[in-house]
Design a protein around this motif. Sequence first.
Motif, PDB file in Angstrom:
ATOM      1  N   GLY A 112       0.801  -1.216   0.000  1.00 40.11           N
ATOM      2  CA  GLY A 112       0.000   0.000   0.000  1.00 40.11           C
ATOM      3  C   GLY A 112       0.830   1.261   0.000  1.00 40.11           C
ATOM      4  O   GLY A 112       2.046   1.240   0.151  1.00 40.11           O
ATOM      5  N   LYS A 113       0.115   2.369  -0.183  1.00 39.92           N
ATOM      6  CA  LYS A 113       0.757   3.678  -0.179  1.00 39.92           C
ATOM      7  C   LYS A 113      -0.143   4.606   0.625  1.00 39.92           C
ATOM      8  O   LYS A 113      -1.344   4.690   0.372  1.00 39.92           O
ATOM      9  N   ARG A 114       0.434   5.282   1.604  1.00 38.79           N
ATOM     10  CA  ARG A 114      -0.339   6.200   2.445  1.00 38.79           C
ATOM     11  C   ARG A 114      -0.681   7.450   1.639  1.00 38.79           C
ATOM     12  O   ARG A 114       0.175   8.031   1.006  1.00 38.79           O
ATOM     13  N   HIS A 115      -1.961   7.810   1.663  1.00 35.41           N
ATOM     14  CA  HIS A 115      -2.414   9.032   1.006  1.00 35.41           C
ATOM     15  C   HIS A 115      -3.028   9.944   2.041  1.00 35.41           C
ATOM     16  O   HIS A 115      -3.691   9.496   2.962  1.00 35.41           O
ATOM     17  N   PHE A 116      -2.830  11.233   1.841  1.00 32.37           N
ATOM     18  CA  PHE A 116      -3.381  12.219   2.756  1.00 32.37           C
ATOM     19  C   PHE A 116      -4.574  12.891   2.095  1.00 32.37           C
ATOM     20  O   PHE A 116      -4.513  13.218   0.907  1.00 32.37           O
ATOM     21  N   THR A 117      -5.667  13.065   2.844  1.00 38.90           N
ATOM     22  CA  THR A 117      -6.771  13.866   2.331  1.00 38.90           C
ATOM     23  C   THR A 117      -6.870  15.107   3.202  1.00 38.90           C
ATOM     24  O   THR A 117      -6.605  15.056   4.406  1.00 38.90           O
ATOM     25  N   ALA A 118      -7.251  16.208   2.621  1.00 37.08           N
ATOM     26  CA  ALA A 118      -7.285  17.477   3.340  1.00 37.08           C
ATOM     27  C   ALA A 118      -8.277  17.453   4.496  1.00 37.08           C
ATOM     28  O   ALA A 118      -8.039  18.042   5.540  1.00 37.08           O
ATOM     29  N   HIS A 119      -9.401  16.745   4.319  1.00 36.50           N
ATOM     30  CA  HIS A 119     -10.460  16.825   5.325  1.00 36.50           C
ATOM     31  C   HIS A 119     -10.587  15.591   6.207  1.00 36.50           C
ATOM     32  O   HIS A 119     -11.026  15.685   7.338  1.00 36.50           O
ATOM     33  N   ASN A 120     -10.275  14.428   5.679  1.00 41.11           N
ATOM     34  CA  ASN A 120     -10.644  13.205   6.387  1.00 41.11           C
ATOM     35  C   ASN A 120      -9.476  12.344   6.827  1.00 41.11           C
ATOM     36  O   ASN A 120      -9.650  11.183   7.141  1.00 41.11           O
ATOM     37  N   GLY A 121      -8.279  12.900   6.830  1.00 38.17           N
ATOM     38  CA  GLY A 121      -7.142  12.129   7.311  1.00 38.17           C
ATOM     39  C   GLY A 121      -6.534  11.243   6.232  1.00 38.17           C
ATOM     40  O   GLY A 121      -6.797  11.410   5.052  1.00 38.17           O
ATOM     41  N   ASP A 122      -5.723  10.304   6.669  1.00 35.75           N
ATOM     42  CA  ASP A 122      -4.985   9.454   5.741  1.00 35.75           C
ATOM     43  C   ASP A 122      -5.751   8.186   5.423  1.00 35.75           C
ATOM     44  O   ASP A 122      -6.551   7.727   6.224  1.00 35.75           O
ATOM     45  N   TYR A 123      -5.454   7.628   4.263  1.00 39.06           N
ATOM     46  CA  TYR A 123      -5.967   6.304   3.943  1.00 39.06           C
ATOM     47  C   TYR A 123      -4.870   5.528   3.244  1.00 39.06           C
ATOM     48  O   TYR A 123      -3.891   6.109   2.772  1.00 39.06           O
ATOM     49  N   LEU A 124      -5.020   4.204   3.231  1.00 38.05           N
ATOM     50  CA  LEU A 124      -4.023   3.352   2.602  1.00 38.05           C
ATOM     51  C   LEU A 124      -4.549   2.919   1.240  1.00 38.05           C
ATOM     52  O   LEU A 124      -5.581   2.257   1.150  1.00 38.05           O
ATOM     53  N   GLU A 125      -3.842   3.334   0.204  1.00 38.33           N
ATOM     54  CA  GLU A 125      -4.225   2.931  -1.152  1.00 38.33           C
ATOM     55  C   GLU A 125      -3.513   1.624  -1.482  1.00 38.33           C
ATOM     56  O   GLU A 125      -2.291   1.562  -1.518  1.00 38.33           O
ATOM     57  N   ILE A 126      -4.314   0.578  -1.670  1.00 35.18           N
ATOM     58  CA  ILE A 126      -3.768  -0.724  -2.046  1.00 35.18           C
ATOM     59  C   ILE A 126      -4.306  -1.035  -3.438  1.00 35.18           C
ATOM     60  O   ILE A 126      -5.506  -1.290  -3.596  1.00 35.18           O
ATOM     61  N   PRO A 127      -3.453  -0.967  -4.461  1.00 34.40           N
ATOM     62  CA  PRO A 127      -3.931  -1.187  -5.832  1.00 34.40           C
ATOM     63  C   PRO A 127      -4.615  -2.543  -5.986  1.00 34.40           C
ATOM     64  O   PRO A 127      -4.196  -3.531  -5.389  1.00 34.40           O
ATOM     65  N   ILE A 128      -5.664  -2.536  -6.801  1.00 37.05           N
ATOM     66  CA  ILE A 128      -6.454  -3.743  -7.047  1.00 37.05           C
ATOM     67  C   ILE A 128      -5.576  -4.897  -7.543  1.00 37.05           C
ATOM     68  O   ILE A 128      -5.788  -6.050  -7.196  1.00 37.05           O
ATOM     69  N   ASP A 129      -4.574  -4.576  -8.339  1.00 39.03           N
ATOM     70  CA  ASP A 129      -3.766  -5.660  -8.928  1.00 39.03           C
ATOM     71  C   ASP A 129      -2.861  -6.359  -7.916  1.00 39.03           C
ATOM     72  O   ASP A 129      -2.204  -7.335  -8.233  1.00 39.03           O
ATOM     73  N   HIS A 130      -2.855  -5.870  -6.670  1.00 40.55           N
ATOM     74  CA  HIS A 130      -2.095  -6.560  -5.615  1.00 40.55           C
ATOM     75  C   HIS A 130      -2.958  -7.583  -4.875  1.00 40.55           C
ATOM     76  O   HIS A 130      -2.489  -8.227  -3.939  1.00 40.55           O
ATOM     77  N   GLU A 131      -4.225  -7.707  -5.273  1.00 38.17           N
ATOM     78  CA  GLU A 131      -5.180  -8.514  -4.515  1.00 38.17           C
ATOM     79  C   GLU A 131      -4.701  -9.931  -4.232  1.00 38.17           C
ATOM     80  O   GLU A 131      -4.608 -10.344  -3.080  1.00 38.17           O
ATOM     81  N   SER A 132      -4.393 -10.709  -5.272  1.00 42.65           N
ATOM     82  CA  SER A 132      -4.101 -12.125  -5.039  1.00 42.65           C
ATOM     83  C   SER A 132      -2.853 -12.314  -4.181  1.00 42.65           C
ATOM     84  O   SER A 132      -2.836 -13.154  -3.283  1.00 42.65           O
ATOM     85  N   GLU A 133      -1.837 -11.494  -4.423  1.00 40.44           N
ATOM     86  CA  GLU A 133      -0.598 -11.635  -3.648  1.00 40.44           C
ATOM     87  C   GLU A 133      -0.811 -11.237  -2.185  1.00 40.44           C
ATOM     88  O   GLU A 133      -0.369 -11.930  -1.272  1.00 40.44           O
ATOM     89  N   LEU A 134      -1.518 -10.126  -1.960  1.00 41.86           N
ATOM     90  CA  LEU A 134      -1.761  -9.667  -0.596  1.00 41.86           C
ATOM     91  C   LEU A 134      -2.644 -10.656   0.171  1.00 41.86           C
ATOM     92  O   LEU A 134      -2.367 -10.991   1.325  1.00 41.86           O
ATOM     93  N   VAL A 135      -3.698 -11.144  -0.471  1.00 42.92           N
ATOM     94  CA  VAL A 135      -4.590 -12.103   0.186  1.00 42.92           C
ATOM     95  C   VAL A 135      -3.817 -13.375   0.557  1.00 42.92           C
ATOM     96  O   VAL A 135      -3.962 -13.905   1.658  1.00 42.92           O
ATOM     97  N   ALA A 136      -2.962 -13.823  -0.335  1.00 39.50           N
ATOM     98  CA  ALA A 136      -2.137 -15.005  -0.055  1.00 39.50           C
ATOM     99  C   ALA A 136      -1.225 -14.755   1.153  1.00 39.50           C
ATOM    100  O   ALA A 136      -1.095 -15.612   2.039  1.00 39.50           O
ATOM    101  N   GLU A 137      -0.607 -13.580   1.211  1.00 37.19           N
ATOM    102  CA  GLU A 137       0.269 -13.221   2.341  1.00 37.19           C
ATOM    103  C   GLU A 137      -0.521 -13.192   3.654  1.00 37.19           C
ATOM    104  O   GLU A 137      -0.061 -13.671   4.677  1.00 37.19           O
ATOM    105  N   LEU A 138      -1.722 -12.603   3.599  1.00 37.67           N
ATOM    106  CA  LEU A 138      -2.541 -12.523   4.814  1.00 37.67           C
ATOM    107  C   LEU A 138      -2.898 -13.924   5.308  1.00 37.67           C
ATOM    108  O   LEU A 138      -2.858 -14.191   6.507  1.00 37.67           O
TER     109      LEU A 138
END
Length: 165
Positions: A112-138
């Motif tokens: 993931g990559k941390r993104h900052f929003t002006a009003h609502n704080g940070d969120y973690l952007e995890i690209p869709i194409d990382h799905e299978s690898e990340l799910v396997a790791e989890l």
Amino acid sequence: MTTHHPTIRRLVYGHAQLHDCLAFADADTAAEEAEEIKALAAARTWGEARQVQMTHLWNPAGPECYEPEDGYPDDRPFKINDVGSVMEGDWPRMVTERAFELLPEDLQDRFGKRHFTAHNGDYLEIPIDHESELVAELREHGYEVTRDDELINVLDGRSFNPLAG
């Protein structure tokens, strides 16, 4: 002394439309949280909205926010998008922010990559194409992981949010 590991081991995830990335939620409470969001969105009057019982979330239309004597009588028609904290994007909180609490830090950093929003704080952007690898790791880390796009987007307020496209 034993190291404390988070007890959350069951995750639900999906494609969060707002940020077009993967988002995660605690599978033990996600469905109940979604019902609370839907219940508030379904309220027809301010009286109904005030009485929606919240176990997991706070009620942004509740008596601590909107009093009948302040121009919000019980019989006034209720529209969830008239609620200040909903309009400002503070309720419900961004579903993409939950990954910071739910995912192991090493996986947050890798996928993931941390993104900052002006009003609502940070969120973690995890690209869709990382799905299978990340799910396997989890799963290797001992997590039980299921996908439910609809649930994730309800948690993000997509079912009523004016920004939902």
